[in-house]
Design a protein around this motif. Structure first.
Motif, PDB file in Angstrom:
ATOM      1  N   HIS A   1       0.805  -1.219   0.000  1.00 57.76           N
ATOM      2  CA  HIS A   1       0.000   0.000   0.000  1.00 57.76           C
ATOM      3  C   HIS A   1       0.838   1.269   0.000  1.00 57.76           C
ATOM      4  N   ALA A   2       2.116   1.167  -0.312  1.00 61.26           N
ATOM      5  CA  ALA A   2       2.991   2.330  -0.521  1.00 61.26           C
ATOM      6  C   ALA A   2       3.190   3.175   0.726  1.00 61.26           C
ATOM      7  N   HIS A   3       2.985   2.608   1.918  1.00 60.89           N
ATOM      8  CA  HIS A   3       3.228   3.364   3.147  1.00 60.89           C
ATOM      9  C   HIS A   3       4.731   3.519   3.359  1.00 60.89           C
ATOM     10  N   ARG A   4       5.158   4.737   3.673  1.00 63.72           N
ATOM     11  CA  ARG A   4       6.555   4.976   4.030  1.00 63.72           C
ATOM     12  C   ARG A   4       6.769   4.903   5.537  1.00 63.72           C
ATOM     13  N   ARG A   5       5.747   5.231   6.318  1.00 63.12           N
ATOM     14  CA  ARG A   5       5.860   5.266   7.774  1.00 63.12           C
ATOM     15  C   ARG A   5       4.807   4.371   8.410  1.00 63.12           C
ATOM     16  N   LEU A   6       5.207   3.674   9.455  1.00 67.21           N
ATOM     17  CA  LEU A   6       4.285   2.795  10.171  1.00 67.21           C
ATOM     18  C   LEU A   6       3.730   3.533  11.382  1.00 67.21           C
ATOM     19  N   GLY A   7       3.004   4.599  11.115  1.00 68.94           N
ATOM     20  CA  GLY A   7       2.349   5.363  12.167  1.00 68.94           C
ATOM     21  C   GLY A   7       3.268   6.358  12.840  1.00 68.94           C
ATOM     22  N   PHE A   8       2.676   7.144  13.758  1.00 66.41           N
ATOM     23  CA  PHE A   8       3.391   8.231  14.423  1.00 66.41           C
ATOM     24  C   PHE A   8       3.023   8.264  15.900  1.00 66.41           C
ATOM     25  N   ALA A   9       4.024   8.462  16.737  1.00 63.05           N
ATOM     26  CA  ALA A   9       3.791   8.574  18.168  1.00 63.05           C
ATOM     27  C   ALA A   9       3.277   9.964  18.511  1.00 63.05           C
ATOM     28  N   ARG A  10       2.594  10.056  19.643  1.00 66.68           N
ATOM     29  CA  ARG A  10       2.034  11.336  20.088  1.00 66.68           C
ATOM     30  C   ARG A  10       3.113  12.404  20.169  1.00 66.68           C
ATOM     31  N   ASP A  11       4.233  12.084  20.833  1.00 63.40           N
ATOM     32  CA  ASP A  11       5.279  13.088  21.042  1.00 63.40           C
ATOM     33  C   ASP A  11       5.982  13.457  19.742  1.00 63.40           C
ATOM     34  N   GLN A  12       6.096  12.506  18.811  1.00 61.19           N
ATOM     35  CA  GLN A  12       6.753  12.809  17.545  1.00 61.19           C
ATOM     36  C   GLN A  12       5.983  13.883  16.782  1.00 61.19           C
ATOM     37  N   LEU A  13       4.666  13.704  16.656  1.00 62.95           N
ATOM     38  CA  LEU A  13       3.856  14.732  15.988  1.00 62.95           C
ATOM     39  C   LEU A  13       3.836  16.011  16.789  1.00 62.95           C
ATOM     40  N   GLY A  14       3.793  15.878  18.136  1.00 63.37           N
ATOM     41  CA  GLY A  14       3.804  17.070  18.972  1.00 63.37           C
ATOM     42  C   GLY A  14       5.059  17.895  18.756  1.00 63.37           C
ATOM     43  N   ASP A  15       6.206  17.226  18.629  1.00 60.87           N
ATOM     44  CA  ASP A  15       7.464  17.940  18.378  1.00 60.87           C
ATOM     45  C   ASP A  15       7.437  18.644  17.027  1.00 60.87           C
ATOM     46  N   TRP A  16       6.912  17.959  16.003  1.00 59.15           N
ATOM     47  CA  TRP A  16       6.860  18.584  14.681  1.00 59.15           C
ATOM     48  C   TRP A  16       5.937  19.794  14.676  1.00 59.15           C
ATOM     49  N   LEU A  17       4.830  19.714  15.387  1.00 56.26           N
ATOM     50  CA  LEU A  17       3.935  20.862  15.484  1.00 56.26           C
ATOM     51  C   LEU A  17       4.627  22.022  16.188  1.00 56.26           C
ATOM     52  N   GLU A  18       5.332  21.713  17.271  1.00 54.17           N
ATOM     53  CA  GLU A  18       6.037  22.765  18.003  1.00 54.17           C
ATOM     54  C   GLU A  18       7.097  23.427  17.133  1.00 54.17           C
ATOM     55  N   GLU A  19       7.838  22.617  16.380  1.00 53.27           N
ATOM     56  CA  GLU A  19       8.862  23.166  15.489  1.00 53.27           C
ATOM     57  C   GLU A  19       8.243  24.060  14.419  1.00 53.27           C
ATOM     58  N   ALA A  20       6.984  23.807  14.076  1.00 51.55           N
ATOM     59  CA  ALA A  20       6.297  24.610  13.063  1.00 51.55           C
ATOM     60  C   ALA A  20       5.619  25.837  13.663  1.00 51.55           C
ATOM     61  N   GLY A  21       5.810  26.077  14.963  1.00 51.07           N
ATOM     62  CA  GLY A  21       5.219  27.251  15.594  1.00 51.07           C
ATOM     63  C   GLY A  21       3.801  27.045  16.064  1.00 51.07           C
ATOM     64  N   LEU A  22       3.418  25.789  16.309  1.00 49.17           N
ATOM     65  CA  LEU A  22       2.060  25.484  16.741  1.00 49.17           C
ATOM     66  C   LEU A  22       2.084  24.841  18.119  1.00 49.17           C
ATOM     67  N   ASP A  23       1.012  25.050  18.879  1.00 47.55           N
ATOM     68  CA  ASP A  23       0.827  24.386  20.163  1.00 47.55           C
ATOM     69  C   ASP A  23      -0.092  23.188  19.976  1.00 47.55           C
ATOM     70  N   LEU A  24       0.298  22.044  20.519  1.00 52.02           N
ATOM     71  CA  LEU A  24      -0.570  20.873  20.512  1.00 52.02           C
ATOM     72  C   LEU A  24      -1.642  21.078  21.580  1.00 52.02           C
ATOM     73  N   VAL A  25      -2.883  21.269  21.159  1.00 50.00           N
ATOM     74  CA  VAL A  25      -3.959  21.579  22.099  1.00 50.00           C
ATOM     75  C   VAL A  25      -4.880  20.390  22.348  1.00 50.00           C
ATOM     76  N   GLU A  26      -4.810  19.367  21.490  1.00 47.70           N
ATOM     77  CA  GLU A  26      -5.629  18.185  21.732  1.00 47.70           C
ATOM     78  C   GLU A  26      -5.035  16.990  21.003  1.00 47.70           C
ATOM     79  N   HIS A  27      -5.129  15.826  21.663  1.00 49.41           N
ATOM     80  CA  HIS A  27      -4.691  14.576  21.054  1.00 49.41           C
ATOM     81  C   HIS A  27      -5.674  13.490  21.453  1.00 49.41           C
ATOM     82  N   ARG A  28      -6.068  12.659  20.473  1.00 52.47           N
ATOM     83  CA  ARG A  28      -6.969  11.548  20.743  1.00 52.47           C
ATOM     84  C   ARG A  28      -6.479  10.296  20.047  1.00 52.47           C
ATOM     85  N   ASP A  29      -6.675   9.160  20.689  1.00 51.96           N
ATOM     86  CA  ASP A  29      -6.436   7.855  20.080  1.00 51.96           C
ATOM     87  C   ASP A  29      -7.763   7.132  19.942  1.00 51.96           C
ATOM     88  N   LEU A  30      -8.067   6.694  18.729  1.00 56.95           N
ATOM     89  CA  LEU A  30      -9.292   5.941  18.461  1.00 56.95           C
ATOM     90  C   LEU A  30      -8.896   4.483  18.234  1.00 56.95           C
TER      91      LEU A  30
END
Length: 343
Positions: free
Chosen positions: A278-307
């Motif tokens: 299915h052409a996936h390059r990444r096997l998912g993302f951890a909460r903190d990994q995305l949180g760090d990328w958002l912070e580096e982009a000048g954004l605050d992580l204001v909500e996170h949910r796992d379904l």
């Protein structure tokens, strides 16, 4: 406050630390690796193909660079990805050296050309995959966590806050536009695949959604105006990308002050068959990994949910939602200049 203001200046570095960093970088192959990583994240397989060297040799070079603090490594399933470090002073000093390299150097230009060819081949394979599956892409998504549950969570996270301009990145079949565009004054959908845009256009017409502009474009170089969108959505796209952190940066750049970026993707998993089938390059993302990328982009992580899936089955996936908010503040949203699309 600009996004650049949110990044603190690196602390001064010691002489031994700088000497160690320069020693690690001061070898031809390692310097070529560092130069390639200025173009984005890469894995060992990428580097062996581009540099024409054995996997053990490339791995040794990467180990030395990691130990010197010049690059960062993170593992996803059977793969490891590497990127330039950016949170220590010695790495910043070496970045300055790399920025002064002659881009016309024959060796470095050849490396970049091979990197471009490798990425182009992957992009063509992914788009061919999308074209084959365009008509039933929503059905494939339904094999994971139930889509109705994901859509309900998206609605809850977005809330009832008025949206002037909504941007859907990697719009696919247009389902997210059907879900959220009716509540926006205007909406734009971007996708790299003509086949997917054709399906999206047909779906939107059938649903009677008329306030949407569909455009073909690169998620790393968006064909829209900066500082223009109240809400940007990246739904099940990042796991296809070579450099998801760069895509987050680009998405953040088109947010209006105080705007929100919602990322929907898989939590970390071990389903390796998704790479090949299915052409996936990444096997998912951890909460903190995305949180760090958002912070580096000048954004605050204001909500996170796992379904999580209803049953604990090894081939069922958890879908995660990350909501980031732009840190800039405006006193009156109506004073914003009219948004315009980039031709």
């Amino acid at each position: 406050m600009s996004r650049d203001d949110t990044t603190a200046a690196p602390r001064p570095f010691s002489l031994p630390a700088l000497l160690a960093a320069l020693k690690a970088a001061g070898e031809e192959t390692r310097l070529r690796i560092l130069a390639l990583l200025t173009e984005g994240e890469l894995n060992v397989s990428d580097l062996t193909d581009i540099l024409g060297q054995s996997q053990p040799r490339i791995s040794r070079h990467l180990k030395l660079l990691t130990e010197a603090g010049l690059i960062e490594r993170h593992r996803e399933g059977a793969w490891a990805f590497f990127r330039l470090a950016d949170r220590n002073a010695t790495a910043a000093a070496v970045r300055d050296v790399l920025s002064g390299l002659d881009r016309e150097d024959v060796q470095l230009a050849g490396d970049r050309a091979r990197l471009k060819a490798a990425r182009q081949a992957r992009a063509e394979a992914a788009q061919a995959h999308f074209a084959r599956l365009a008509a039933n892409w929503d059905r494939i998504r339904s094999l994971h966590v139930p889509e109705a549950k994901v859509e309900a969570a998206i609605r809850e996270v977005v809330g009832a806050r008025p949206v002037q301009a909504f941007l859907d990145l990697g719009t696919g079949t247009g389902r997210m536009l059907q879900l959220l565009a009716p509540a926006a004054t205007r909406a734009v959908g971007i996708d790299a695949s003509h086949a997917m845009l054709s399906v999206a256009r047909a779906n939107l017409e059938e649903a009677g959604v008329s306030n949407v502009l569909l455009k073909q474009g690169d998620i790393h170089a968006l064909p829209v105006e900066r500082n223009a969108f109240d809400l940007v959505l990246v739904h099940q796209v990042l796991h296809y990308l070579d450099d998801p952190a760069r895509a987050i940066q680009e998405a953040a750049s088109v947010l209006a002050p105080g705007g929100r970026l919602l990322v929907v993707d898989f939590a970390p998993h071990n389903l390796e068959f998704l790479r090949d089938e299915h052409a996936h390059r990444r096997l998912g993302f951890a909460r903190d990994q995305l949180g760090d990328w958002l912070e580096e982009a000048g954004l605050d992580l204001v909500e996170h949910r796992d379904l999580k899936p209803p049953q604990d089955h090894p081939e069922q996936l958890t879908v995660s939602l990350w909501l980031g908010r732009d840190r800039r503040v405006i006193t009156d949203i109506h004073q914003r200049s009219p948004e315009r699309e980039v031709a």
